[in-house]
Scaffold this motif. Structure first.
Motif, short mmCIF file in Angstrom:
data_model
loop_
_atom_site.label_atom_id
_atom_site.label_comp_id
_atom_site.label_asym_id
_atom_site.label_seq_id
_atom_site.Cartn_x
_atom_site.Cartn_y
_atom_site.Cartn_z
N ASP A 21 0.84 -1.21 0.00
CA ASP A 21 0.00 0.00 0.00
C ASP A 21 0.87 1.25 0.00
N HIS A 22 2.06 1.14 0.61
CA HIS A 22 2.96 2.30 0.71
C HIS A 22 4.23 2.13 -0.12
N TYR A 23 4.55 0.90 -0.43
CA TYR A 23 5.73 0.59 -1.25
C TYR A 23 5.24 -0.28 -2.40
N PRO A 24 4.65 0.36 -3.43
CA PRO A 24 3.93 -0.39 -4.47
C PRO A 24 4.84 -1.32 -5.26
N TRP A 25 4.20 -2.25 -5.97
CA TRP A 25 4.95 -3.26 -6.73
C TRP A 25 5.87 -2.64 -7.77
N THR A 26 5.50 -1.50 -8.31
CA THR A 26 6.39 -0.85 -9.28
C THR A 26 7.73 -0.49 -8.64
N GLU A 27 7.68 -0.08 -7.37
CA GLU A 27 8.91 0.26 -6.66
C GLU A 27 9.71 -1.00 -6.32
N LEU A 75 2.73 -11.14 -9.59
CA LEU A 75 2.65 -10.80 -8.17
C LEU A 75 1.70 -9.64 -7.88
N PRO A 76 1.69 -8.57 -8.69
CA PRO A 76 0.77 -7.48 -8.38
C PRO A 76 -0.70 -7.90 -8.41
N VAL A 77 -0.99 -9.00 -9.06
CA VAL A 77 -2.37 -9.49 -9.10
C VAL A 77 -2.61 -10.50 -7.99
N THR A 78 -1.72 -11.47 -7.85
CA THR A 78 -1.91 -12.54 -6.85
C THR A 78 -1.64 -12.05 -5.42
N PHE A 79 -0.79 -11.03 -5.26
CA PHE A 79 -0.52 -10.44 -3.95
C PHE A 79 -0.67 -8.93 -4.04
N ALA A 80 -1.89 -8.49 -4.35
CA ALA A 80 -2.15 -7.07 -4.61
C ALA A 80 -1.87 -6.20 -3.39
N ARG A 81 -2.23 -6.69 -2.20
CA ARG A 81 -2.01 -5.93 -0.97
C ARG A 81 -1.23 -6.83 0.00
#
Length: 268
Positions: A21-27, A75-81
């Motif tokens: 939520d604070h360190y998004p997958w793009t980072e 990962l951004p889909v399977t572990f979104a948060r």
């Protein structure tokens, strides 16, 4: 096949428990892309779900959860948060961790510290788990982690054998036969075994756990595969050195294209 979730050394964390939520997958992806020679582990957790990805020398070996494989790209889909943790490991430890992900588990017949001599004699490679202690071992020696307390009952997790004794006999027999044009095999075998028998008892000609008759290699089916692999690699390298033969000079197309060649250690 189910996977084993092995404990990581506690002092290797680069960061731990960061929320996407604070360190998004793009980072996360950008940070990993900058770590060109990274060896280590990315752990992700979302509720009761968790996944693990392993790198060795900048190469992603793969990822898994407790049940099977995971795709790093999704990962951004399977572990979104999720919460994300990154640990940096020595390459040898990262590779061992990866190989043990679906490893064979076995309870040792001895408690600590009596088990230490057993691990050394077996040239144990893998993880050693107890109620308190958790450690990683390479060639019978401690690689990382904390030792068990006295009296602890212990379980080993070793890389799963992905081939049989028969497979090994056929592969190394092919390697030896392909080497025969450059040296007297029987003499070279005897000389090398005589030098190595104290360090690798399975090469003792009287034990006949590993035996070469000049044409075919025979292997005792009770001999642990990791022990054989270490001994056979040392034996073959000594045979080459005694006869001044370089591996790269040997034409052995069948051996080099054999499925076991990459894991044989010959190119290391």
């Amino acid at each position: 096949m189910s996977h084993v979730w092995l404990q990581l050394p506690s002092d290797r964390a680069v960061y731990s428990g960061l929320s996407t939520d604070h360190y998004p997958w793009t980072e996360v992806y950008s940070d990993l892309a900058l770590r060109a020679q990274f060896s280590g582990v990315l752990d992700v957790q979302q509720g009761e779900l968790r996944g693990r990805f392993v790198w060795v020398g900048g190469e992603l070996r793969g990822g898994h959860d407790l049940e099977g494989d995971l795709d790093f790209r999704t990962l951004p889909v399977t572990f979104a948060r999720a919460s994300v943790s990154l640990s940096q490991l020595d390459p040898a430890l990262a590779q061992l961790l990866w190989l043990c992900r679906d490893g064979d588990q076995q309870q040792l017949p001895l408690t600590w510290p009596d088990a230490r001599d057993l691990l050394a004699s077996r040239r144990f490679r893998g993880a050693l788990t107890g109620k308190v202690g958790f450690s990683y071992w390479e060639d019978g020696r401690l690689l990382a982690g904390n030792l068990p307390e006295a009296g602890e009952t212990l379980t080993t997790v070793a890389p799963r054998a992905r081939y049989t004794h028969t497979d090994l006999e056929a592969f190394w027999g092919e390697v030896l036969r392909a080497t025969g044009s450059r040296m007297p095999l029987q003499d070279a075998w005897r000389q090398a075994a005589a030098r190595l028998a104290d360090e690798h008892p399975c090469l003792d000609p009287f034990a006949r756990e590993v035996w070469f008759d000049g044409q075919a290699l025979s292997l005792d089916p009770e001999l642990p595969i990791p022990e054989f692999r270490t001994a056979m690699l040392a034996q073959y390298r000594t045979m080459l050195a005694l006869n001044g033969v370089a591996l790269r000079s040997l034409p052995m197309p069948e051996a080099r294209t054999h499925p076991l060649w990459p894991s044989s250690g010959l190119e290391e």
